[in-house]
Design a protein around this motif. Structure first.
Motif: not given
Length: 466
Positions: A53-55, A163-175, A226-230
């Motif tokens: 997940g996002p860090t 901050c929203m897109p960095l907390i959880r992936q769906q945060g971009i839908l709010l941002a 992490a090396p792999s994309s969240p």
């Protein structure tokens, strides 16, 4: 409530909610920590991601001091921002005559026990909700004001939005909707010509998401991702749940050979699948080995084959999973909340913490259990309120207030429906941001005096003096 009672209520609201915030912080600190919380603390301590997940959440806790210092400050921030938003909204119309029954409804919304429980949990969903509530409140205030006060509120909203897109992936839908609204409010009273407004609008959005990139860079320097994309790992997990769901809900006699799994694995999936969460079959070694053996390309190919073979099976799976997330069934397995401290032994040892549920956590846990059969921990309840609030936001609010209200409603709907194709568990916390947004929206609606109402009161004839 008469007008005098309303004024008395408003006078004591700040102190009353300040006491609530202090008491809640004292009760919860250093915070209720689940396995995810401990992993976030461990990432901050080791400066390296252990999950996909996002860090940013892990980095934020590290910036606050890490370990129990970081979690305690996290709880204090949640309490102050959450109840600070409620106080601000309740006192926002102090100079206007808001009917007493409307003020009472707003007060009841602010006293929802849900927030009293959730401000004390160390989860990224709680952080996202706190940021969303802060952005919503400051945008309502910005729409009310002009001059420096307007831009101070817009600046605060922009910081929360970044901050929203960095907390959880769906945060971009709010941002995205919030950032667009913020840019619009910046140019709305600027007095610039059209071309200048377009330039300032674009620069404003760029500045908000530029701040997102800066925060992302700072987060990556604190906790190495992490090396792999969240995102790619997330898609693999969702597709695995969908494949299992399509096997489970296949028509009678359909062997689901399209899954390229052995008959034994398919039978295990059918027996262990649950619309409540992916965990039920994921713990089976043979089933997990099957899914782990699939590459991203193979996973997508099998998922597409299952979708073409029986789209009805996929629809059934998704409807049942989303119904579970809404809380339409039993929620005891849906982690309505979390109390105590739990984590992986190695991570707990590295942080000098131990798994426990002390007497205080047990009291909180027992109290929350009493609410399991009420709408408090049911996402359908907040979705229903959102449906009503969406209509009220359009018809009751006016001018820029209406735009803010409608954008908040739109953001909440986008976030809610994003889980229709993506949910992998019925955990209440996934839609906690919707509960936070709809509460702020409803409070703003009930504490709003429409323009036509103000005109009627201003023009009403005065009673003759005796």
């Amino acid at each position: 409530m008469d007008e005098k009672s309303v004024e008395i209520c408003r006078k004591f609201v700040p102190g009353f909610f300040a006491i609530i915030a202090v008491v809640l912080a004292a009760i919860h600190c250093p915070g209720q920590m689940s396995v995810d919380s401990i992993s976030a603390l461990y990432e901050g301590a080791t400066h390296s991601a252990v999950g996909w997940g996002p860090t940013f959440f892990s980095a934020f806790l590290a910036w606050l001091g890490g370990n129990v210092v970081g979690t305690s400050l996290f709880i204090v921030i949640n309490c102050c921002v959450t109840y600070g938003c409620f106080v601000a909204l309740l006192n926002r119309r102090a100079g206007q005559r808001v009917p007493g029954w409307q003020t009472l409804i707003a007060l009841i919304l602010a006293l929802n026990p849900l927030f009293m429980f959730y401000v004390g949990i160390v989860w990224k969903d709680v952080m996202l909700t706190t940021a969303a509530m802060c952005a919503s409140t400051t945008l309502f205030f910005a729409a009310d004001r002009s001059g420096s006060s307007r831009y101070i509120n817009l600046g605060a909203a922009a910081l929360a939005i970044s901050c929203m897109p960095l907390i959880r992936q769906q945060g971009i839908l709010l941002a995205l909707p919030f950032a667009t609204l913020t840019a619009y409010l910046i140019i709305r009273k600027s007095g610039y010509r059209l071309l200048a407004q377009i330039v300032v609008f674009a620069l404003s959005i760029s500045a908000i998401f530029g701040a997102t990139l800066v925060l992302e860079g700072a987060s990556a320097r604190t906790v190495r991702p992490a090396p792999s994309s969240p995102v790619s790992v997330g898609f693999l997990t969702i597709r695995a749940y969908d494949i299992a769901g399509m096997v489970k809900y296949a028509p009678p006699g359909d062997m689901s050979n399209w899954a390229n799994a052995s008959e034994d694995v398919r039978e295990r999936i059918r027996k262990m699948y649950s619309p409540e969460r992916i965990d039920t079959f994921w713990h089976d070694p043979d089933v997990r080995a099957y899914f782990n053996s699939l590459s991203a390309k193979e996973s997508l190919s099998i998922w597409m084959s299952g979708l073409r073979h029986s789209p009805i099976s996929y629809i059934k799976h998704r409807i049942k999973a989303f119904s579970s997330l809404l809380g339409l069934g039993d929620i005891n397995g849906c982690v309505p909340a979390y109390w105590g401290v739990a984590g992986l032994p190695d991570e707990l040892a590295a942080l000098s913490l131990q798994e426990q549920m002390d007497a205080r956590a047990r009291v909180i846990g027992r109290t929350s259990l009493e609410l399991h059969d009420t709408p408090i921990f049911r996402n359908w309840f907040y979705a229903l309120i959102l449906l009503v609030a969406t209509g009220l936001a359009y018809f009751r609010l006016d001018n820029e207030q209406r735009k803010v209200g409608c954008v908040i409603a739109l953001s909440a709907w986008l976030y809610l429906f994003s889980f229709v194709p993506t949910t992998i568990a019925c955990d209440f916390r996934y839609l906690y941001p919707v509960a936070g947004l709809v509460t702020i929206l409803c409070m703003a609606i009930f504490l709003h005096v429409p323009v036509w109402g103000r005109i009627v009161k201003a023009g009403a004839p005065k009673a003759p003096e005796r």
